[in-house]
Design a protein around this motif. Structure first.
Motif, PDB file in Angstrom:
ATOM      1  N   PRO A  68     -13.646  20.470   3.330  1.00  8.16           N
ATOM      2  CA  PRO A  68     -15.027  20.003   3.489  1.00  8.16           C
ATOM      3  C   PRO A  68     -15.791  19.900   2.170  1.00  8.16           C
ATOM      4  O   PRO A  68     -16.510  18.923   1.938  1.00  8.16           O
ATOM      5  N   ARG A  69     -15.600  20.872   1.286  1.00 13.17           N
ATOM      6  CA  ARG A  69     -16.379  20.836   0.037  1.00 13.17           C
ATOM      7  C   ARG A  69     -15.905  19.728  -0.896  1.00 13.17           C
ATOM      8  O   ARG A  69     -16.707  19.169  -1.657  1.00 13.17           O
ATOM      9  N   THR A  70     -14.615  19.369  -0.856  1.00 11.75           N
ATOM     10  CA  THR A  70     -14.156  18.252  -1.688  1.00 11.75           C
ATOM     11  C   THR A  70     -14.506  16.922  -1.028  1.00 11.75           C
ATOM     12  O   THR A  70     -14.790  15.935  -1.712  1.00 11.75           O
TER      13      THR A  70
ATOM     14  N   GLY B 260      -5.218  17.219  -8.471  1.00 13.03           N
ATOM     15  CA  GLY B 260      -5.948  16.663  -9.602  1.00 13.03           C
ATOM     16  C   GLY B 260      -7.108  15.780  -9.183  1.00 13.03           C
ATOM     17  O   GLY B 260      -7.680  15.065 -10.010  1.00 13.03           O
ATOM     18  N   GLY B 261      -7.464  15.837  -7.899  1.00 15.64           N
ATOM     19  CA  GLY B 261      -8.561  15.029  -7.385  1.00 15.64           C
ATOM     20  C   GLY B 261      -8.067  13.929  -6.465  1.00 15.64           C
ATOM     21  O   GLY B 261      -7.025  13.324  -6.713  1.00 15.64           O
ATOM     22  N   ILE B 262      -8.814  13.686  -5.386  1.00 17.88           N
ATOM     23  CA  ILE B 262      -8.367  12.710  -4.398  1.00 17.88           C
ATOM     24  C   ILE B 262      -8.411  11.291  -4.958  1.00 17.88           C
ATOM     25  O   ILE B 262      -7.559  10.450  -4.627  1.00 17.88           O
ATOM     26  N   LYS B 263      -9.385  10.973  -5.811  1.00 17.62           N
ATOM     27  CA  LYS B 263      -9.448   9.637  -6.400  1.00 17.62           C
ATOM     28  C   LYS B 263      -8.204   9.367  -7.242  1.00 17.62           C
ATOM     29  O   LYS B 263      -7.576   8.307  -7.121  1.00 17.62           O
ATOM     30  N   THR B 264      -7.836  10.319  -8.085  1.00 18.53           N
ATOM     31  CA  THR B 264      -6.651  10.164  -8.932  1.00 18.53           C
ATOM     32  C   THR B 264      -5.400   9.989  -8.095  1.00 18.53           C
ATOM     33  O   THR B 264      -4.551   9.135  -8.372  1.00 18.53           O
ATOM     34  N   ASN B 265      -5.277  10.805  -7.053  1.00 16.71           N
ATOM     35  CA  ASN B 265      -4.113  10.738  -6.178  1.00 16.71           C
ATOM     36  C   ASN B 265      -4.052   9.397  -5.441  1.00 16.71           C
ATOM     37  O   ASN B 265      -3.008   8.760  -5.341  1.00 16.71           O
ATOM     38  N   ALA B 266      -5.194   8.970  -4.914  1.00 17.74           N
ATOM     39  CA  ALA B 266      -5.237   7.715  -4.163  1.00 17.74           C
ATOM     40  C   ALA B 266      -4.872   6.525  -5.043  1.00 17.74           C
ATOM     41  O   ALA B 266      -4.129   5.624  -4.622  1.00 17.74           O
ATOM     42  N   LYS B 267      -5.376   6.500  -6.271  1.00 12.07           N
ATOM     43  CA  LYS B 267      -5.054   5.396  -7.176  1.00 12.07           C
ATOM     44  C   LYS B 267      -3.568   5.383  -7.509  1.00 12.07           C
ATOM     45  O   LYS B 267      -2.948   4.318  -7.606  1.00 12.07           O
ATOM     46  N   TRP B 268      -2.975   6.571  -7.682  1.00 13.12           N
ATOM     47  CA  TRP B 268      -1.531   6.629  -7.964  1.00 13.12           C
ATOM     48  C   TRP B 268      -0.742   6.075  -6.777  1.00 13.12           C
ATOM     49  O   TRP B 268       0.205   5.302  -6.942  1.00 13.12           O
ATOM     50  N   ALA B 269      -1.114   6.471  -5.576  1.00 19.07           N
ATOM     51  CA  ALA B 269      -0.404   6.007  -4.383  1.00 19.07           C
ATOM     52  C   ALA B 269      -0.502   4.494  -4.239  1.00 19.07           C
ATOM     53  O   ALA B 269       0.495   3.810  -3.950  1.00 19.07           O
ATOM     54  N   ILE B 270      -1.679   3.952  -4.458  1.00 17.50           N
ATOM     55  CA  ILE B 270      -1.857   2.498  -4.361  1.00 17.50           C
ATOM     56  C   ILE B 270      -1.009   1.782  -5.402  1.00 17.50           C
ATOM     57  O   ILE B 270      -0.332   0.790  -5.110  1.00 17.50           O
ATOM     58  N   ALA B 271      -1.014   2.294  -6.636  1.00 15.19           N
ATOM     59  CA  ALA B 271      -0.259   1.665  -7.714  1.00 15.19           C
ATOM     60  C   ALA B 271       1.236   1.676  -7.450  1.00 15.19           C
ATOM     61  O   ALA B 271       1.978   0.838  -7.970  1.00 15.19           O
ATOM     62  N   ASN B 272       1.687   2.618  -6.627  1.00 15.01           N
ATOM     63  CA  ASN B 272       3.112   2.737  -6.344  1.00 15.01           C
ATOM     64  C   ASN B 272       3.490   2.206  -4.963  1.00 15.01           C
ATOM     65  O   ASN B 272       4.566   2.509  -4.449  1.00 15.01           O
ATOM     66  N   GLY B 273       2.590   1.432  -4.380  1.00 11.78           N
ATOM     67  CA  GLY B 273       2.924   0.748  -3.137  1.00 11.78           C
ATOM     68  C   GLY B 273       2.510   1.470  -1.879  1.00 11.78           C
ATOM     69  O   GLY B 273       2.887   1.048  -0.784  1.00 11.78           O
ATOM     70  N   GLY B 274       1.727   2.541  -2.001  1.00 12.92           N
ATOM     71  CA  GLY B 274       1.387   3.332  -0.829  1.00 12.92           C
ATOM     72  C   GLY B 274       0.144   2.862  -0.122  1.00 12.92           C
ATOM     73  O   GLY B 274      -0.761   3.647   0.136  1.00 12.92           O
ATOM     74  N   ALA B 275       0.078   1.578   0.189  1.00 12.93           N
ATOM     75  CA  ALA B 275      -1.079   1.057   0.917  1.00 12.93           C
ATOM     76  C   ALA B 275      -0.666  -0.200   1.664  1.00 12.93           C
ATOM     77  O   ALA B 275      -0.219  -1.160   1.051  1.00 12.93           O
ATOM     78  N   SER B 276      -0.789  -0.146   2.974  1.00 18.42           N
ATOM     79  CA  SER B 276      -0.519  -1.352   3.744  1.00 18.42           C
ATOM     80  C   SER B 276      -1.661  -2.349   3.569  1.00 18.42           C
ATOM     81  O   SER B 276      -1.472  -3.556   3.604  1.00 18.42           O
ATOM     82  N   THR B 277      -2.871  -1.835   3.365  1.00 16.20           N
ATOM     83  CA  THR B 277      -4.025  -2.660   2.997  1.00 16.20           C
ATOM     84  C   THR B 277      -4.757  -1.939   1.878  1.00 16.20           C
ATOM     85  O   THR B 277      -5.032  -0.744   1.970  1.00 16.20           O
TER      86      THR B 277
END
Length: 313
Positions: free
Chosen positions: A35-37, A287-304
């Motif tokens: 919740p706090r993050t 290391g932060g949800i933004k950093t993690n999310a950007k890494w996943a997207i850059a490596n193909g982890g997004a259907s949209t």
């Protein structure tokens, strides 16, 4: 003249280019927040693919009001919240029933991660996830997907001698529960840093008759010092040596650690062994949800792709 003018440029971050195999493994990945993050994120839709499963960690002392509000917000923004139910901080059946009712009524949750919880002394009647399942309250309320803990590197809280006798016994019970119930079950693991450890463990479980799919915990990109701190605190075992080895290399010490190598190894294994129990990846965004999310997207982890993955949070 300052010697700083003669310093070599820092080497590029240690990354692995995305492959079709990695893209396939990253489809349907999940991620964890507290919740706090979550409060620091203006809009999860700017970071994550719609429908992403988002685990909500329930740390001792977190008010249930904050947990339910976070789940309701995620649901409203188009995500699939999966709150933690740590047995040892739930006082009694009435409390459990109240929590489930609130999550169902206010956030329409249909899934939950059941854990013993990282508390030495239970606050009340429960001390294990198995006791929570035995109440029948999740099934009664329509919570149809139940994830439970898996331990690729063992768990000294459960097996203090370093073995896995008690962990294995609990896992067999959970498999039996899955066999005799309608629950959609899976094993969610602690993060680790070595693919071989995870693969060997998954192969062993399958050979022993376990069929529960594995949602394997992976630490997202973070500073090396941050990962080592969390790994020690969370009891990460053999695979911690991967970080310790990296820490001895001064050229890599100050660089962010990225999960490209372990993800590449896991993806190659899954492509060669499609019947592996390793079904999905669950990210711990240390290391932060933004950093993690950007890494996943850059490596193909997004259907949209999210509307604005570079949005400030």
């Amino acid at each position: 003249m300052s010697l700083l003018n003669f310093r070599k440029a820092a080497p590029a971050p240690d990354t692995t280019a995305p492959t079709p195999e990695m893209e396939a493994l990253l489809q349907g990945y999940s991620i964890e927040v507290m919740p706090r993050t979550a409060q620091k994120v203006d809009d999860f839709r700017a970071l994550l693919p719609q429908g992403t499963r988002v685990y909500i960690a329930h740390i001792e002392g977190t008010p249930i009001d904050d947990m339910v509000a976070t789940a309701a917000r995620l649901r409203a923004e188009g995500f699939d919240p999966m709150p933690h139910f740590p047995a040892r901080i739930i006082r009694d059946v009435a409390t459990l029933e109240d929590w489930i009712a609130r999550y169902r009524g206010e956030a329409d949750i249909t899934q939950a991660l059941l854990l013993a919880g990282g508390v030495d002394k239970p606050h009340g009647d429960f001390h294990s996830s198995m006791q929570l399942m035995e109440t029948g309250l999740f099934d009664k309320a329509g919570v149809t997907r139940l994830h439970v803990a898996g331990h690729p590197e063992g768990n000294r809280d459960i097996d203090p001698d370093g073995g896995d006798a008690m962990v294995s016994e609990a896992l067999r019970w959970k498999q039996d529960f899955a066999n005799r119930s309608d629950a959609q079950m899976a094993l969610a693991t602690q993060f680790l840093f070595e693919a071989e450890t995870a693969i060997t463990w998954a192969d062993r479980l399958k050979a022993e008759g376990i069929t529960l799919p594995i949602h394997l915990g992976i630490a997202g990109p973070a500073k090396l010092q941050t990962l080592i701190k969390f790994a020690i605190a969370c009891g990460v075992g053999k695979s911690l040596s991967v970080l310790q080895k990296r820490a001895k290399d001064v050229t890599k010490l100050l660089l962010p650690f990225e999960p490209g190598e372990i993800m590449g190894d896991l993806a190659a294994h899954k492509a060669a062994n499609p019947d592996s129990l390793i079904e999905a990846i669950h990210f711990f965004p240390l290391g932060g949800i933004k950093t993690n999310a950007k890494w996943a997207i850059a490596n193909g982890g997004a259907s949209t792709v999210p509307a604005n993955p570079d949005a400030d949070i």
